[in-house]
Design a protein around this motif. Sequence first.
Motif, PDB file in Angstrom:
ATOM      1  N   ASP A 119       0.810  -1.218   0.000  1.00  0.00           N
ATOM      2  CA  ASP A 119       0.000   0.000   0.000  1.00  0.00           C
ATOM      3  C   ASP A 119       0.844   1.268   0.000  1.00  0.00           C
ATOM      4  OD1 ASP A 119      -2.287  -1.461  -0.039  1.00  0.00           O
ATOM      5  OD2 ASP A 119      -2.696  -1.290   2.112  1.00  0.00           O
ATOM      6  N   GLU A 120       2.019   1.203   0.632  1.00  0.00           N
ATOM      7  CA  GLU A 120       2.845   2.395   0.759  1.00  0.00           C
ATOM      8  C   GLU A 120       3.890   2.519  -0.331  1.00  0.00           C
ATOM      9  OE1 GLU A 120       2.620   5.072   2.518  1.00  0.00           O
ATOM     10  OE2 GLU A 120       0.763   4.285   3.338  1.00  0.00           O
ATOM     11  N   CYS A 121       3.807   1.683  -1.356  1.00  0.00           N
ATOM     12  CA  CYS A 121       4.820   1.722  -2.405  1.00  0.00           C
ATOM     13  C   CYS A 121       4.239   2.165  -3.738  1.00  0.00           C
ATOM     14  CB  CYS A 121       5.480   0.356  -2.535  1.00  0.00           C
ATOM     15  SG  CYS A 121       6.461  -0.041  -1.095  1.00  0.00           S
ATOM     16  N   ASP A 122       3.102   2.834  -3.689  1.00  0.00           N
ATOM     17  CA  ASP A 122       2.515   3.390  -4.885  1.00  0.00           C
ATOM     18  C   ASP A 122       3.151   4.744  -5.146  1.00  0.00           C
ATOM     19  OD1 ASP A 122       0.936   3.850  -7.049  1.00  0.00           O
ATOM     20  OD2 ASP A 122      -0.843   4.441  -5.902  1.00  0.00           O
ATOM     21  N   ARG A 123       4.429   4.709  -5.498  1.00  0.00           N
ATOM     22  CA  ARG A 123       5.210   5.930  -5.675  1.00  0.00           C
ATOM     23  C   ARG A 123       6.220   5.737  -6.792  1.00  0.00           C
ATOM     24  NH1 ARG A 123       7.125   7.817  -0.533  1.00  0.00           N
ATOM     25  NH2 ARG A 123       5.162   6.997   0.243  1.00  0.00           N
ATOM     26  N   SER A 124       6.660   6.830  -7.361  1.00  0.00           N
ATOM     27  CA  SER A 124       7.614   6.784  -8.457  1.00  0.00           C
ATOM     28  C   SER A 124       8.897   6.072  -8.027  1.00  0.00           C
ATOM     29  CB  SER A 124       7.945   8.203  -8.922  1.00  0.00           C
ATOM     30  OG  SER A 124       9.043   8.203  -9.806  1.00  0.00           O
ATOM     31  N   VAL A 125       9.308   5.115  -8.823  1.00  0.00           N
ATOM     32  CA  VAL A 125      10.525   4.360  -8.500  1.00  0.00           C
ATOM     33  C   VAL A 125      11.757   5.250  -8.555  1.00  0.00           C
ATOM     34  CG1 VAL A 125      12.030   2.466  -9.224  1.00  0.00           C
ATOM     35  CG2 VAL A 125       9.544   2.180  -9.269  1.00  0.00           C
ATOM     36  N   LEU A 126      11.791   6.135  -9.550  1.00  0.00           N
ATOM     37  CA  LEU A 126      12.972   6.978  -9.734  1.00  0.00           C
ATOM     38  C   LEU A 126      12.925   8.233  -8.877  1.00  0.00           C
ATOM     39  CD1 LEU A 126      15.624   7.461 -11.253  1.00  0.00           C
ATOM     40  CD2 LEU A 126      14.307   8.587 -13.057  1.00  0.00           C
ATOM     41  N   ARG A 127      11.840   8.999  -8.965  1.00  0.00           N
ATOM     42  CA  ARG A 127      11.783  10.288  -8.294  1.00  0.00           C
ATOM     43  C   ARG A 127      11.571  10.192  -6.790  1.00  0.00           C
ATOM     44  NH1 ARG A 127       8.305  14.397 -12.162  1.00  0.00           N
ATOM     45  NH2 ARG A 127       9.051  13.612 -14.183  1.00  0.00           N
ATOM     46  N   ALA A 128      10.923   9.138  -6.334  1.00  0.00           N
ATOM     47  CA  ALA A 128      10.656   9.010  -4.897  1.00  0.00           C
ATOM     48  C   ALA A 128      11.602   8.005  -4.245  1.00  0.00           C
ATOM     49  CB  ALA A 128       9.205   8.603  -4.667  1.00  0.00           C
ATOM     50  N   THR A 129      11.514   6.735  -4.641  1.00  0.00           N
ATOM     51  CA  THR A 129      12.301   5.695  -3.977  1.00  0.00           C
ATOM     52  C   THR A 129      13.795   5.894  -4.164  1.00  0.00           C
ATOM     53  OG1 THR A 129      10.480   4.114  -4.289  1.00  0.00           O
ATOM     54  CG2 THR A 129      12.655   3.217  -3.763  1.00  0.00           C
ATOM     55  N   THR A 130      14.226   6.028  -5.415  1.00  0.00           N
ATOM     56  CA  THR A 130      15.664   6.141  -5.690  1.00  0.00           C
ATOM     57  C   THR A 130      16.236   7.450  -5.163  1.00  0.00           C
ATOM     58  OG1 THR A 130      15.365   4.807  -7.693  1.00  0.00           O
ATOM     59  CG2 THR A 130      17.427   6.047  -7.484  1.00  0.00           C
ATOM     60  N   LEU A 131      15.573   8.557  -5.467  1.00  0.00           N
ATOM     61  CA  LEU A 131      16.064   9.855  -5.001  1.00  0.00           C
ATOM     62  C   LEU A 131      16.043   9.936  -3.482  1.00  0.00           C
ATOM     63  CD1 LEU A 131      16.977  12.766  -5.477  1.00  0.00           C
ATOM     64  CD2 LEU A 131      14.560  13.404  -5.723  1.00  0.00           C
ATOM     65  N   GLY A 132      14.948   9.486  -2.862  1.00  0.00           N
ATOM     66  CA  GLY A 132      14.854   9.538  -1.401  1.00  0.00           C
ATOM     67  C   GLY A 132      15.940   8.716  -0.731  1.00  0.00           C
ATOM     68  N   ALA A 133      16.160   7.490  -1.230  1.00  0.00           N
ATOM     69  CA  ALA A 133      17.192   6.631  -0.645  1.00  0.00           C
ATOM     70  C   ALA A 133      18.584   7.208  -0.859  1.00  0.00           C
ATOM     71  CB  ALA A 133      17.097   5.228  -1.245  1.00  0.00           C
ATOM     72  N   PHE A 134      18.805   7.819  -2.017  1.00  0.00           N
ATOM     73  CA  PHE A 134      20.105   8.453  -2.286  1.00  0.00           C
ATOM     74  C   PHE A 134      20.356   9.586  -1.291  1.00  0.00           C
ATOM     75  CE2 PHE A 134      23.147  11.180  -4.422  1.00  0.00           C
ATOM     76  CZ  PHE A 134      24.026  10.281  -5.014  1.00  0.00           C
ATOM     77  N   LEU A 135      19.345  10.420  -1.059  1.00  0.00           N
ATOM     78  CA  LEU A 135      19.487  11.509  -0.085  1.00  0.00           C
ATOM     79  C   LEU A 135      19.719  10.960   1.320  1.00  0.00           C
ATOM     80  CD1 LEU A 135      16.657  13.953  -1.246  1.00  0.00           C
ATOM     81  CD2 LEU A 135      19.130  14.228  -1.556  1.00  0.00           C
ATOM     82  N   LEU A 136      19.054   9.868   1.656  1.00  0.00           N
ATOM     83  CA  LEU A 136      19.289   9.217   2.944  1.00  0.00           C
ATOM     84  C   LEU A 136      20.752   8.800   3.071  1.00  0.00           C
ATOM     85  CD1 LEU A 136      18.589   7.661   5.576  1.00  0.00           C
ATOM     86  CD2 LEU A 136      17.704   5.819   4.128  1.00  0.00           C
ATOM     87  N   GLY A 137      21.311   8.217   2.003  1.00  0.00           N
ATOM     88  CA  GLY A 137      22.712   7.804   2.027  1.00  0.00           C
ATOM     89  C   GLY A 137      23.659   8.975   2.183  1.00  0.00           C
ATOM     90  N   VAL A 138      23.355  10.085   1.511  1.00  0.00           N
ATOM     91  CA  VAL A 138      24.184  11.290   1.661  1.00  0.00           C
ATOM     92  C   VAL A 138      24.146  11.761   3.110  1.00  0.00           C
ATOM     93  CG1 VAL A 138      24.449  13.704   0.985  1.00  0.00           C
ATOM     94  CG2 VAL A 138      23.873  11.989  -0.745  1.00  0.00           C
ATOM     95  N   GLY A 139      22.942  11.768   3.703  1.00  0.00           N
ATOM     96  CA  GLY A 139      22.816  12.162   5.100  1.00  0.00           C
ATOM     97  C   GLY A 139      23.582  11.247   6.032  1.00  0.00           C
ATOM     98  N   MET A 140      23.603   9.953   5.712  1.00  0.00           N
ATOM     99  CA  MET A 140      24.346   8.994   6.533  1.00  0.00           C
ATOM    100  C   MET A 140      25.836   9.304   6.542  1.00  0.00           C
ATOM    101  SD  MET A 140      22.447   5.422   5.508  1.00  0.00           S
ATOM    102  CE  MET A 140      23.745   4.419   6.251  1.00  0.00           C
TER     103      MET A 140
END
Length: 436
Positions: A122-143
């Motif tokens: 239910d919570e994965c109805d989101r853009s693979v590139l603009r949401a999942t990939t970009l969000g995870a990339f920003l998370l990694g930068v923050g890490m």
Amino acid sequence: MPVQSDLKVHPKMELEAGQAGKVAVDNEAPNKQDDHIPVAPPSKLNLAASYLISILCGTLWGFVFEKSRVFEVRSIRGQMVFERWVMLKMFMGAMGLSAFALSYTAAMKPKEFEKLREKFKDECDRSVLRATTLGAFLLGVGMSLASACPGMVLAQIGAGQKNSLFTVAGGIFGGFVYGALEPTIKSTLIRPPNSYVFPREKRFVDEYLNVSPSKTPLLIFFLGIFALCFSGVLEIVSPFDSIPEETDVANDCSNVFECRGWPPSIPGVILGSLQFLLIPFLGSCMGSATAFQSLVALPFLLTTTPTKREELKKSDSTWLSYLVKYTPDRLSTQWQLLYCGFCCVGAYISSTLSETYGTSPGLSPIECFLGGVLMLFGSRLAAGCTSGHGISGFPILLNTSWVAVPAMFGGGIVSAFILQAVQGDGFYPAYDDELM
């Protein structure tokens, strides 16, 4: 969702309006119950057991995190530039045991497993590139920038690491910014026109591979075996006590609880095994970022009525609509606050026993704060944090997690190499000899 037990918290038994907690990759949002289903209030025994499980799991999380030394700057940044392997050892160990817990649930309680998966879907109805990939990339930068993740910073606080509270402050601010911008983010990043979203009937790896549902538990089990073997090989190739300044002669202690460090794969295994408690008793999987969102929403609990909060949730148009969903007014949003709060307690107990409290050097306040902002904003955008996607979503075979985990490490690796080139000798903070 939860395994049958007299002490479990069933999703139909909630504290306030009867709406249960939604199990997303990191338990991202409250559950949506059908209005026509009658909801029974939870018994005092169910609630007490659930709170106790939250406290127990949180304390164990913090204790083993501190013992792994994965929370130290040199462990995280060193991992991202391939100089140290503490983080990957623990990560793979945790994923392995988490996979065993999910495999057991899939094999022994297939209906509960499917309900659990439905919440992820239910919570994965989101853009693979603009949401999942970009969000995870920003998370990694923050890490890399703060040398933390949403769960790891809790161990840093408990262990007395310098400036870790700035990371928490950044995380809370990042959660607020995301919530305030969520209406715009939803239309531009999460569900923009013509963006690719995984087909709903194929949002898990086994569905893409056309694996029979009866064989899914076995597939998850073998993923767990692979993760544990990978962690074990790393322990052999790069022993945990091979870097003296990191372990402080870790084996020189009178008992195991007083040791400064343990082989990281062991804390990882203990961490992953907590899924055996979280899934049946709380109907949830491991994740930490939602606790930050609940802290952001805490003022709503103090300044609004239940009726007003329900109105704001249903409006789904103002910047308050997203934030108010995480108001800690029921078990689904309360348990993570307890869980994360006691992570700090567990880390404090561990560091006190080993007499290492306050000895781990931290980064500058600005690095910690900005890293915290990116961590939480990225986690919200990707619908999962490091533990949510890596330890829970990956072994449950969620497609977006298999995209998010590589993107997360990609962001961490790229930013870490840039930081190393810019900061030079300041890339790793120096230990204070007087504290060691």
